[in-house]
Write a protein that holds these residues in place. Structure first.
Motif, PDB file in Angstrom:
ATOM      1  N   UNK B 110      38.403  35.051  41.882  1.00 13.91           N
ATOM      2  CA  UNK B 110      37.134  34.502  42.374  1.00 13.91           C
ATOM      3  C   UNK B 110      37.370  33.548  43.545  1.00 13.91           C
ATOM      4  N   UNK B 111      38.485  32.820  43.511  1.00 14.57           N
ATOM      5  CA  UNK B 111      38.773  31.910  44.622  1.00 14.57           C
ATOM      6  C   UNK B 111      39.559  32.603  45.731  1.00 14.57           C
ATOM      7  N   UNK B 112      40.401  33.583  45.369  1.00 12.09           N
ATOM      8  CA  UNK B 112      41.249  34.209  46.392  1.00 12.09           C
ATOM      9  C   UNK B 112      40.443  35.113  47.333  1.00 12.09           C
ATOM     10  N   UNK B 113      39.491  35.856  46.781  1.00 12.32           N
ATOM     11  CA  UNK B 113      38.783  36.863  47.583  1.00 12.32           C
ATOM     12  C   UNK B 113      37.692  36.186  48.402  1.00 12.32           C
ATOM     13  N   UNK B 114      37.835  36.226  49.705  1.00  9.17           N
ATOM     14  CA  UNK B 114      36.938  35.465  50.569  1.00  9.17           C
ATOM     15  C   UNK B 114      35.784  36.309  51.106  1.00  9.17           C
ATOM     16  N   UNK B 115      36.008  37.597  51.232  1.00  8.81           N
ATOM     17  CA  UNK B 115      34.926  38.460  51.710  1.00  8.81           C
ATOM     18  C   UNK B 115      34.772  39.594  50.699  1.00  8.81           C
ATOM     19  N   UNK B 116      34.559  39.201  49.448  1.00  9.06           N
ATOM     20  CA  UNK B 116      34.553  40.212  48.394  1.00  9.06           C
ATOM     21  C   UNK B 116      33.359  41.142  48.544  1.00  9.06           C
ATOM     22  N   UNK B 117      33.631  42.401  48.303  1.00 13.89           N
ATOM     23  CA  UNK B 117      32.603  43.431  48.241  1.00 13.89           C
ATOM     24  C   UNK B 117      31.591  43.074  47.138  1.00 13.89           C
ATOM     25  N   UNK B 118      30.306  43.411  47.331  1.00  8.68           N
ATOM     26  CA  UNK B 118      29.319  43.089  46.281  1.00  8.68           C
ATOM     27  C   UNK B 118      29.690  43.653  44.910  1.00  8.68           C
ATOM     28  N   UNK B 119      30.285  44.845  44.866  1.00  7.54           N
ATOM     29  CA  UNK B 119      30.661  45.426  43.569  1.00  7.54           C
ATOM     30  C   UNK B 119      31.733  44.577  42.893  1.00  7.54           C
ATOM     31  N   UNK B 120      32.652  44.043  43.696  1.00  8.00           N
ATOM     32  CA  UNK B 120      33.713  43.192  43.153  1.00  8.00           C
ATOM     33  C   UNK B 120      33.122  41.876  42.665  1.00  8.00           C
ATOM     34  N   UNK B 121      32.274  41.274  43.501  1.00 13.28           N
ATOM     35  CA  UNK B 121      31.655  39.998  43.112  1.00 13.28           C
ATOM     36  C   UNK B 121      30.860  40.155  41.829  1.00 13.28           C
ATOM     37  N   UNK B 122      30.122  41.272  41.730  1.00  9.11           N
ATOM     38  CA  UNK B 122      29.314  41.501  40.524  1.00  9.11           C
ATOM     39  C   UNK B 122      30.209  41.593  39.290  1.00  9.11           C
ATOM     40  N   UNK B 123      31.364  42.233  39.434  1.00 11.10           N
ATOM     41  CA  UNK B 123      32.255  42.373  38.275  1.00 11.10           C
ATOM     42  C   UNK B 123      32.940  41.061  37.922  1.00 11.10           C
ATOM     43  N   UNK B 124      33.245  40.230  38.918  1.00 14.97           N
ATOM     44  CA  UNK B 124      33.770  38.895  38.617  1.00 14.97           C
ATOM     45  C   UNK B 124      32.725  38.118  37.811  1.00 14.97           C
ATOM     46  N   UNK B 125      31.460  38.189  38.263  1.00 12.81           N
ATOM     47  CA  UNK B 125      30.381  37.466  37.576  1.00 12.81           C
ATOM     48  C   UNK B 125      30.190  38.000  36.154  1.00 12.81           C
ATOM     49  N   UNK B 126      30.276  39.331  36.006  1.00 18.34           N
ATOM     50  CA  UNK B 126      30.110  39.944  34.682  1.00 18.34           C
ATOM     51  C   UNK B 126      31.208  39.465  33.729  1.00 18.34           C
ATOM     52  N   UNK B 127      32.412  39.303  34.253  1.00 20.94           N
ATOM     53  CA  UNK B 127      33.503  38.808  33.408  1.00 20.94           C
ATOM     54  C   UNK B 127      33.229  37.379  32.939  1.00 20.94           C
ATOM     55  N   UNK B 128      32.785  36.528  33.860  1.00 25.72           N
ATOM     56  CA  UNK B 128      32.457  35.151  33.460  1.00 25.72           C
ATOM     57  C   UNK B 128      31.293  35.136  32.475  1.00 25.72           C
ATOM     58  N   UNK B 129      30.285  35.947  32.742  1.00 17.31           N
ATOM     59  CA  UNK B 129      29.107  35.949  31.885  1.00 17.31           C
ATOM     60  C   UNK B 129      29.446  36.452  30.482  1.00 17.31           C
ATOM     61  N   UNK B 130      30.299  37.462  30.396  1.00 15.09           N
ATOM     62  CA  UNK B 130      30.714  37.960  29.084  1.00 15.09           C
ATOM     63  C   UNK B 130      31.389  36.852  28.268  1.00 15.09           C
ATOM     64  N   UNK B 131      32.245  36.098  28.946  1.00 19.51           N
ATOM     65  CA  UNK B 131      32.995  35.001  28.301  1.00 19.51           C
ATOM     66  C   UNK B 131      32.031  33.922  27.821  1.00 19.51           C
ATOM     67  N   UNK B 132      31.124  33.497  28.729  1.00 19.71           N
ATOM     68  CA  UNK B 132      30.241  32.383  28.355  1.00 19.71           C
ATOM     69  C   UNK B 132      29.219  32.826  27.297  1.00 19.71           C
ATOM     70  N   UNK B 133      28.790  34.096  27.324  1.00 23.92           N
ATOM     71  CA  UNK B 133      27.841  34.561  26.296  1.00 23.92           C
ATOM     72  C   UNK B 133      28.500  34.574  24.915  1.00 23.92           C
ATOM     73  N   UNK B 134      29.785  34.917  24.891  1.00 20.06           N
ATOM     74  CA  UNK B 134      30.493  34.917  23.602  1.00 20.06           C
ATOM     75  C   UNK B 134      30.582  33.491  23.059  1.00 20.06           C
TER      76      UNK B 134
END
Lengths: 204, 204
Positions: B110-134
């Motif tokens: 999340x910090x390394x990728x500076x111009x992340x593709x929207x699909x990549x950004x969405x999957x980073x967010x999904x990973x965080x959201x999965x963790x916090x929802x649990x």
């Protein structure tokens, strides 16, 4: 300013911005040359390699802690606990300024560099320690309002944790609300500590 | 296991480890080929580019949340608040296993990728959201012991913040004590919330 910046300063300022906006590994010496309009000989004369530039950048962040970050954040703020949250508010402003793409330059380098040289690692640590000591000094100043058994150094580190974790989540979701909720949770923690200290004083 | 892993799985497992240990930008397709002993044609047949590998890696982290992370962390733990701290303890173990060089793979990307593709950004967010929802589900389960007006989703995000900020500082200082103090501060916050809720119940 009218004075011409010296070669070293031009390189450091360009590298600060490039490492922050692109990452260290994605920044080439050619990027620095292009940004500064210097030739390779001038750069290598001052910095034998990219790692030497990195060390100078980390020293610049260390030396800029008060003039670049804390003094502007704390202008007109007197209460020591308000200062803690004014510092976090400075990051909120940085998040908004960058359309929520902001990453803390030190935190990002700390995670990006996988085989960091000991000198680089030491300077990353020095940057974090300078930040947390400044917050700890605020907590010391507010000491009478906080619980007597509170580990203030640990709470100062927890303020840094809140900033770094909030910045990371706001960047990932491209939404400052993630940062805001983290700061609100820390604010609640401070309020609970202040309440507990006040109850302790009443009881005594 | 005796079954031979398919090409796709071999690439994803190798890339997970390489992205985590070297970073995404520092990992070349040649690194993945060398690690998997595949030829370029086999890789490009499955993944047209490195970004496609990254997407598959982020999907693997998403799908591995329970089997790889939460189920082992929560084995034998029943109390929902103990589960929150058992999850953090899993990260403590990862920090120790890596001589304090551990970085959260999602947070680092999340910090390394500076111009992340929207699909990549969405999957980073999904990973965080999965963790916090649990984590939020744990807080919901403990809901009667927590203040009624508590924003449990925000507290779950604050648990993630504590993990990420603690991991970052432990890695920077190469000292697990930084992580431990962050978890202790969060533990104190939980204790203060539990106390406040208990006082509220007594008053009612």
């Amino acid at each position: 300013m009218t004075e011409k910046l010296d070669t070293r300063t031009r390189i450091v300022l360009a590298a600060m911005d490039l490492f922050w906006s692109k990452g260290f590994n994605s920044t080439s010496v050619a990027d620095i040359l292009s940004r500064t309009q210097l030739n390779a000989g001038s750069l290598y004369h001052v910095f034998p390699g990219k790692q030497d530039v990195l060390i100078a950048v980390l020293e610049a962040y260390r030396d800029g802690l008060y003039p670049q970050l804390l003094d502007p954040a704390w202008a007109g703020v007197d209460d020591p606990i308000d200062k803690v949250f004014a510092l976090l508010d400075r990051y909120r402003w940085l998040i908004l300024e960058t359309d929520c793409a902001y990453g803390c330059p030190i935190g990002s380098l700390a995670l990006e560099l996988h085989e960091a040289d000991p000198a680089v690692r030491a300077l990353l640590a020095v940057n974090f320690t300078g930040w947390t000591r400044a917050v700890e000094a605020c907590l010391d100043e507010a000491g009478e309002r906080l619980p007597r058994d509170l580990d203030r150094a640990a709470l100062a580190e927890f303020v840094l944790t809140t900033m770094e974790g909030g910045v990371m989540q706001a960047r990932t979701h491209r939404d400052v609300a993630y940062f805001d909720r983290g700061v609100a949770a820390l604010r609640q923690h401070f309020d609970l500590l202040l309440e507990r200290a006040a109850r302790g004083t009443q009881a005594a």
